[in-house]
Design a protein around this motif. Sequence first.
Motif, PDB file in Angstrom:
ATOM      1  N   GLU A 120       0.818  -1.217   0.000  1.00 54.82           N
ATOM      2  CA  GLU A 120       0.000   0.000   0.000  1.00 54.82           C
ATOM      3  C   GLU A 120       0.851   1.266   0.000  1.00 54.82           C
ATOM      4  O   GLU A 120       0.557   2.221  -0.718  1.00 54.82           O
ATOM      5  N   VAL A 121       1.900   1.277   0.812  1.00 47.36           N
ATOM      6  CA  VAL A 121       2.727   2.487   0.905  1.00 47.36           C
ATOM      7  C   VAL A 121       3.557   2.656  -0.363  1.00 47.36           C
ATOM      8  O   VAL A 121       3.664   3.762  -0.895  1.00 47.36           O
ATOM      9  N   SER A 122       4.124   1.570  -0.880  1.00 46.50           N
ATOM     10  CA  SER A 122       4.907   1.694  -2.112  1.00 46.50           C
ATOM     11  C   SER A 122       4.021   2.129  -3.274  1.00 46.50           C
ATOM     12  O   SER A 122       4.459   2.886  -4.139  1.00 46.50           O
ATOM     13  N   GLU A 123       2.769   1.709  -3.290  1.00 46.27           N
ATOM     14  CA  GLU A 123       1.849   2.182  -4.325  1.00 46.27           C
ATOM     15  C   GLU A 123       1.487   3.642  -4.101  1.00 46.27           C
ATOM     16  O   GLU A 123       1.373   4.418  -5.050  1.00 46.27           O
ATOM     17  N   LEU A 124       1.321   4.038  -2.841  1.00 46.31           N
ATOM     18  CA  LEU A 124       1.022   5.429  -2.503  1.00 46.31           C
ATOM     19  C   LEU A 124       2.125   6.364  -3.003  1.00 46.31           C
ATOM     20  O   LEU A 124       1.865   7.469  -3.457  1.00 46.31           O
ATOM     21  N   TYR A 125       3.370   5.888  -2.951  1.00 48.56           N
ATOM     22  CA  TYR A 125       4.522   6.670  -3.397  1.00 48.56           C
ATOM     23  C   TYR A 125       4.933   6.350  -4.838  1.00 48.56           C
ATOM     24  O   TYR A 125       5.988   6.791  -5.288  1.00 48.56           O
ATOM     25  N   ASN A 126       4.113   5.589  -5.542  1.00 46.31           N
ATOM     26  CA  ASN A 126       4.374   5.243  -6.946  1.00 46.31           C
ATOM     27  C   ASN A 126       5.762   4.652  -7.147  1.00 46.31           C
ATOM     28  O   ASN A 126       6.470   5.006  -8.094  1.00 46.31           O
ATOM     29  N   VAL A 127       6.154   3.758  -6.253  1.00 52.16           N
ATOM     30  CA  VAL A 127       7.463   3.122  -6.356  1.00 52.16           C
ATOM     31  C   VAL A 127       7.450   2.193  -7.565  1.00 52.16           C
ATOM     32  O   VAL A 127       6.676   1.251  -7.629  1.00 52.16           O
ATOM     33  N   ASP A 128       8.320   2.506  -8.522  1.00 51.80           N
ATOM     34  CA  ASP A 128       8.391   1.705  -9.747  1.00 51.80           C
ATOM     35  C   ASP A 128       9.813   1.269 -10.058  1.00 51.80           C
ATOM     36  O   ASP A 128      10.108   0.826 -11.158  1.00 51.80           O
ATOM     37  N   ALA A 129      10.707   1.415  -9.090  1.00 50.74           N
ATOM     38  CA  ALA A 129      12.099   1.004  -9.262  1.00 50.74           C
ATOM     39  C   ALA A 129      12.639   0.586  -7.900  1.00 50.74           C
ATOM     40  O   ALA A 129      12.193   1.083  -6.875  1.00 50.74           O
ATOM     41  N   MET A 130      13.583  -0.312  -7.926  1.00 47.22           N
ATOM     42  CA  MET A 130      14.234  -0.753  -6.691  1.00 47.22           C
ATOM     43  C   MET A 130      15.699  -0.423  -6.768  1.00 47.22           C
ATOM     44  O   MET A 130      16.328  -0.793  -7.762  1.00 47.22           O
ATOM     45  N   PRO A 131      16.240   0.222  -5.793  1.00 51.98           N
ATOM     46  CA  PRO A 131      15.543   0.893  -4.705  1.00 51.98           C
ATOM     47  C   PRO A 131      14.969   2.233  -5.166  1.00 51.98           C
ATOM     48  O   PRO A 131      15.360   2.748  -6.208  1.00 51.98           O
ATOM     49  N   THR A 132      14.066   2.758  -4.387  1.00 54.21           N
ATOM     50  CA  THR A 132      13.587   4.128  -4.563  1.00 54.21           C
ATOM     51  C   THR A 132      13.819   4.840  -3.247  1.00 54.21           C
ATOM     52  O   THR A 132      13.461   4.327  -2.190  1.00 54.21           O
ATOM     53  N   THR A 133      14.437   6.010  -3.319  1.00 57.48           N
ATOM     54  CA  THR A 133      14.739   6.786  -2.115  1.00 57.48           C
ATOM     55  C   THR A 133      14.015   8.122  -2.185  1.00 57.48           C
ATOM     56  O   THR A 133      14.131   8.841  -3.175  1.00 57.48           O
TER      57      THR A 133
END
Length: 167
Positions: A120-133
Amino acid sequence: MKITRNTLRLTLFTILLCVGFVSQAESTKSKAHDFTLKSNSGENLRLSDFRGQVVLINFWATWCGPCRQEMPKLDELYKRYKRAGVAVWGVNVEDDSSLPENFLKNNPVDFPILYDVTSEVSELYNVDAMPTTVIVDRNGKIRHLHRGYKPGYEKIYRQQIKELLKE
């Protein structure tokens, strides 16, 4: 292990990064989404409770080579700046919290690791790469967003943190 759509998307993007896809960094001043996640110490951490501090949030996974490479560098940043009012959080995006727990037994860090098992949190922040800072300023605004990691990025994080501490 159940593979979620988000895990599959992140895995594909990480593969692209590993074969030479250029990492992205950007500056922004949008409000950081508030969230609460359980940490590896057992306590729940809520982003809004850290207002007044600079918060570096690193989204990572155990299967991500650049994430594992970056972990000790983030730990050094945490140790260096925690007394100055900087929080470093590692948000693990895997749906099985035993994976990061096992990883941390051999690769301990002093900063909190949070578990985003539902993504949920990674989707909230639109995380589309690893890692994302994501670096959040004292007022709760996202000031810097980095997708991917290459050796030396920790120097960029350090400079950005120093600038935010002066504000």
